[in-house]
Motif scaffolding. Structure first.
Motif, PDB file in Angstrom:
ATOM      1  N   VAL A  48       0.830  -1.201   0.000  1.00 42.96           N
ATOM      2  CA  VAL A  48       0.000   0.000   0.000  1.00 42.96           C
ATOM      3  C   VAL A  48       0.869   1.256   0.000  1.00 42.96           C
ATOM      4  CG1 VAL A  48      -1.733   1.311   1.261  1.00 42.96           C
ATOM      5  CG2 VAL A  48      -1.875  -1.194   1.167  1.00 42.96           C
ATOM      6  N   SER A  49       1.780   1.321   0.955  1.00 47.28           N
ATOM      7  CA  SER A  49       2.657   2.479   1.059  1.00 47.28           C
ATOM      8  C   SER A  49       3.843   2.142   1.936  1.00 47.28           C
ATOM      9  CB  SER A  49       1.909   3.678   1.656  1.00 47.28           C
ATOM     10  OG  SER A  49       2.731   4.826   1.680  1.00 47.28           O
ATOM     11  N   GLY A  50       4.961   2.815   1.706  1.00 42.55           N
ATOM     12  CA  GLY A  50       6.134   2.593   2.531  1.00 42.55           C
ATOM     13  C   GLY A  50       6.901   3.882   2.722  1.00 42.55           C
ATOM     14  N   ILE A  51       7.681   3.927   3.801  1.00 37.17           N
ATOM     15  CA  ILE A  51       8.470   5.114   4.118  1.00 37.17           C
ATOM     16  C   ILE A  51       9.785   4.690   4.750  1.00 37.17           C
ATOM     17  CG2 ILE A  51       7.370   5.364   6.406  1.00 37.17           C
ATOM     18  CD1 ILE A  51       7.568   8.416   6.015  1.00 37.17           C
ATOM     19  N   ASP A  62      -0.431   2.607  -6.775  1.00 37.80           N
ATOM     20  CA  ASP A  62      -1.277   3.444  -7.637  1.00 37.80           C
ATOM     21  C   ASP A  62      -2.722   3.496  -7.128  1.00 37.80           C
ATOM     22  OD1 ASP A  62       0.337   2.531 -10.783  1.00 37.80           O
ATOM     23  OD2 ASP A  62       0.847   4.033  -9.267  1.00 37.80           O
ATOM     24  N   SER A  63      -3.169   2.415  -6.543  1.00 40.01           N
ATOM     25  CA  SER A  63      -4.565   2.320  -6.112  1.00 40.01           C
ATOM     26  C   SER A  63      -4.909   3.256  -4.958  1.00 40.01           C
ATOM     27  CB  SER A  63      -4.896   0.881  -5.716  1.00 40.01           C
ATOM     28  OG  SER A  63      -4.036   0.452  -4.676  1.00 40.01           O
ATOM     29  N   VAL A  64      -3.895   3.782  -4.271  1.00 34.73           N
ATOM     30  CA  VAL A  64      -4.182   4.645  -3.111  1.00 34.73           C
ATOM     31  C   VAL A  64      -3.606   6.047  -3.258  1.00 34.73           C
ATOM     32  CG1 VAL A  64      -4.209   2.597  -1.634  1.00 34.73           C
ATOM     33  CG2 VAL A  64      -2.141   4.009  -1.744  1.00 34.73           C
ATOM     34  N   LYS A  65      -2.903   6.318  -4.343  1.00 34.84           N
ATOM     35  CA  LYS A  65      -2.316   7.642  -4.538  1.00 34.84           C
ATOM     36  C   LYS A  65      -3.396   8.709  -4.521  1.00 34.84           C
ATOM     37  CE  LYS A  65       1.877   6.481  -7.095  1.00 34.84           C
ATOM     38  NZ  LYS A  65       2.548   6.490  -8.424  1.00 34.84           N
ATOM     39  N   GLY A  66      -3.139   9.777  -3.801  1.00 35.37           N
ATOM     40  CA  GLY A  66      -4.093  10.868  -3.699  1.00 35.37           C
ATOM     41  C   GLY A  66      -5.142  10.661  -2.619  1.00 35.37           C
ATOM     42  N   ARG A  67      -5.212   9.455  -2.064  1.00 35.73           N
ATOM     43  CA  ARG A  67      -6.194   9.178  -1.005  1.00 35.73           C
ATOM     44  C   ARG A  67      -5.536   8.839   0.321  1.00 35.73           C
ATOM     45  NH1 ARG A  67      -9.463   4.879  -1.329  1.00 35.73           N
ATOM     46  NH2 ARG A  67      -7.993   3.606  -2.527  1.00 35.73           N
ATOM     47  N   PHE A  68      -4.385   8.190   0.281  1.00 36.00           N
ATOM     48  CA  PHE A  68      -3.689   7.771   1.498  1.00 36.00           C
ATOM     49  C   PHE A  68      -2.440   8.619   1.682  1.00 36.00           C
ATOM     50  CE2 PHE A  68      -5.139   3.011   1.699  1.00 36.00           C
ATOM     51  CZ  PHE A  68      -6.463   3.417   1.580  1.00 36.00           C
ATOM     52  N   ASN A  69      -2.085   8.823   2.933  1.00 33.75           N
ATOM     53  CA  ASN A  69      -0.876   9.577   3.252  1.00 33.75           C
ATOM     54  C   ASN A  69      -0.131   8.864   4.372  1.00 33.75           C
ATOM     55  OD1 ASN A  69       0.815  12.038   3.128  1.00 33.75           O
ATOM     56  ND2 ASN A  69       0.105  12.286   5.231  1.00 33.75           N
ATOM     57  N   ILE A  70       1.151   8.590   4.140  1.00 33.48           N
ATOM     58  CA  ILE A  70       1.969   7.935   5.158  1.00 33.48           C
ATOM     59  C   ILE A  70       2.867   8.969   5.816  1.00 33.48           C
ATOM     60  CG2 ILE A  70       3.861   7.335   3.580  1.00 33.48           C
ATOM     61  CD1 ILE A  70       4.062   4.627   5.063  1.00 33.48           C
ATOM     62  N   SER A  71       3.072   8.820   7.114  1.00 31.92           N
ATOM     63  CA  SER A  71       3.944   9.743   7.835  1.00 31.92           C
ATOM     64  C   SER A  71       4.586   9.002   9.000  1.00 31.92           C
ATOM     65  CB  SER A  71       3.155  10.950   8.337  1.00 31.92           C
ATOM     66  OG  SER A  71       2.150  10.558   9.245  1.00 31.92           O
ATOM     67  N   SER A  72       5.618   9.602   9.564  1.00 30.87           N
ATOM     68  CA  SER A  72       6.310   8.952  10.670  1.00 30.87           C
ATOM     69  C   SER A  72       6.576   9.933  11.795  1.00 30.87           C
ATOM     70  CB  SER A  72       7.623   8.335  10.196  1.00 30.87           C
ATOM     71  OG  SER A  72       8.542   9.344   9.802  1.00 30.87           O
ATOM     72  N   ASP A  73       6.596   9.407  12.981  1.00 27.41           N
ATOM     73  CA  ASP A  73       7.031  10.141  14.176  1.00 27.41           C
ATOM     74  C   ASP A  73       8.265   9.406  14.663  1.00 27.41           C
ATOM     75  OD1 ASP A  73       7.539  11.076  16.734  1.00 27.41           O
ATOM     76  OD2 ASP A  73       5.414  11.324  17.216  1.00 27.41           O
ATOM     77  N   ASN A  74       9.431   9.882  14.240  1.00 29.27           N
ATOM     78  CA  ASN A  74      10.661   9.139  14.511  1.00 29.27           C
ATOM     79  C   ASN A  74      10.976   9.073  15.999  1.00 29.27           C
ATOM     80  OD1 ASN A  74      10.704   9.018  11.758  1.00 29.27           O
ATOM     81  ND2 ASN A  74      12.550  10.249  11.498  1.00 29.27           N
ATOM     82  N   ALA A  75      10.629  10.082  16.729  1.00 30.82           N
ATOM     83  CA  ALA A  75      10.912  10.093  18.164  1.00 30.82           C
ATOM     84  C   ALA A  75      10.122   9.006  18.884  1.00 30.82           C
ATOM     85  CB  ALA A  75      10.585  11.452  18.749  1.00 30.82           C
ATOM     86  N   VAL A  79       4.615   4.950  12.781  1.00 29.60           N
ATOM     87  CA  VAL A  79       4.291   5.304  11.400  1.00 29.60           C
ATOM     88  C   VAL A  79       2.779   5.266  11.270  1.00 29.60           C
ATOM     89  CG1 VAL A  79       4.447   4.589   8.985  1.00 29.60           C
ATOM     90  CG2 VAL A  79       6.476   4.527  10.446  1.00 29.60           C
ATOM     91  N   TYR A  80       2.267   6.264  10.575  1.00 32.61           N
ATOM     92  CA  TYR A  80       0.829   6.395  10.428  1.00 32.61           C
ATOM     93  C   TYR A  80       0.428   6.257   8.968  1.00 32.61           C
ATOM     94  CZ  TYR A  80       1.490   8.442  15.032  1.00 32.61           C
ATOM     95  OH  TYR A  80       1.847   8.650  16.341  1.00 32.61           O
ATOM     96  N   LEU A  81      -0.743   5.725   8.752  1.00 28.66           N
ATOM     97  CA  LEU A  81      -1.328   5.673   7.414  1.00 28.66           C
ATOM     98  C   LEU A  81      -2.696   6.336   7.509  1.00 28.66           C
ATOM     99  CD1 LEU A  81      -0.853   4.622   4.496  1.00 28.66           C
ATOM    100  CD2 LEU A  81      -2.272   2.655   5.127  1.00 28.66           C
ATOM    101  N   GLN A  82      -2.769   7.555   6.992  1.00 23.68           N
ATOM    102  CA  GLN A  82      -4.027   8.279   6.967  1.00 23.68           C
ATOM    103  C   GLN A  82      -4.745   7.930   5.671  1.00 23.68           C
ATOM    104  OE1 GLN A  82      -5.430  10.665   9.349  1.00 23.68           O
ATOM    105  NE2 GLN A  82      -7.161  10.091   8.056  1.00 23.68           N
ATOM    106  N   MET A  83      -5.950   7.425   5.809  1.00 22.96           N
ATOM    107  CA  MET A  83      -6.704   6.949   4.647  1.00 22.96           C
ATOM    108  C   MET A  83      -7.968   7.790   4.496  1.00 22.96           C
ATOM    109  SD  MET A  83      -6.255   2.837   5.198  1.00 22.96           S
ATOM    110  CE  MET A  83      -7.299   2.777   6.645  1.00 22.96           C
ATOM    111  N   HIS A  84      -8.126   8.383   3.321  1.00 24.25           N
ATOM    112  CA  HIS A  84      -9.298   9.195   3.010  1.00 24.25           C
ATOM    113  C   HIS A  84     -10.040   8.581   1.826  1.00 24.25           C
ATOM    114  CE1 HIS A  84      -8.041  12.415   5.690  1.00 24.25           C
ATOM    115  NE2 HIS A  84      -6.867  12.466   5.095  1.00 24.25           N
TER     116      HIS A  84
END
Length: 126
Positions: A48-51, A62-75, A79-84
């Motif tokens: 789905v996504s990787g960071i 490709d199936s989630v581009k523009g709808r999902f956003n991955i982010s990280s809190d390194n401290a 890792v989060y996957l925000q799905m819209h």
């Protein structure tokens, strides 16, 4: 011992949003990558996504581009996957996984992932 714990799954209506979390612990890698994968009943597992944690390289399917956003809190080693704009076809068990040596590739989802969480169910249905 590396541990990955996913949370945040649930039932959501089509068009809704969810945020998945992956909490990683039990390691001291200098750099690593976290990937989100999903598997629906009767289907193969798909990326789905990787960071990458050190430099934030990101890849989306490709199936989630523009709808999902991955982010990280390194401290926090999270890792989060925000799905819209969720669709019924997003229904699956979602897993996070860790690769301890991501190198410099841009193909983060194509890395070998050695450690896996137990998964969290996401159901998109009215």
């Amino acid at each position: 011992e590396v541990q990955l714990v996913e949370s945040g799954g649930g039932l959501v209506q089509p068009g809704g949003s969810l945020r998945l979390s992956c909490a990683a612990s039990g390691f001291t890698f200098d750099d690593y990558a976290i990937g989100w994968f999903r598997q629906a009943p009767g289907k193969e597992r798909e990326g789905v996504s990787g960071i990458t944690i050190s430099d934030g390289r990101i890849e989306y399917a490709d199936s989630v581009k523009g709808r999902f956003n991955i982010s990280s809190d390194n401290a926090e080693n999270k890792v989060y996957l925000q799905m819209h704009s969720l669709k019924s076809e997003d229904t699956a068990v979602y897993y996070c996984a860790l690769n301890p040596d991501p190198g410099s590739t841009a193909a983060v989802l194509g890395l070998p992932y050695d450690y896996w969480g137990q998964g969290t169910q996401v159901t998109v249905s009215s």
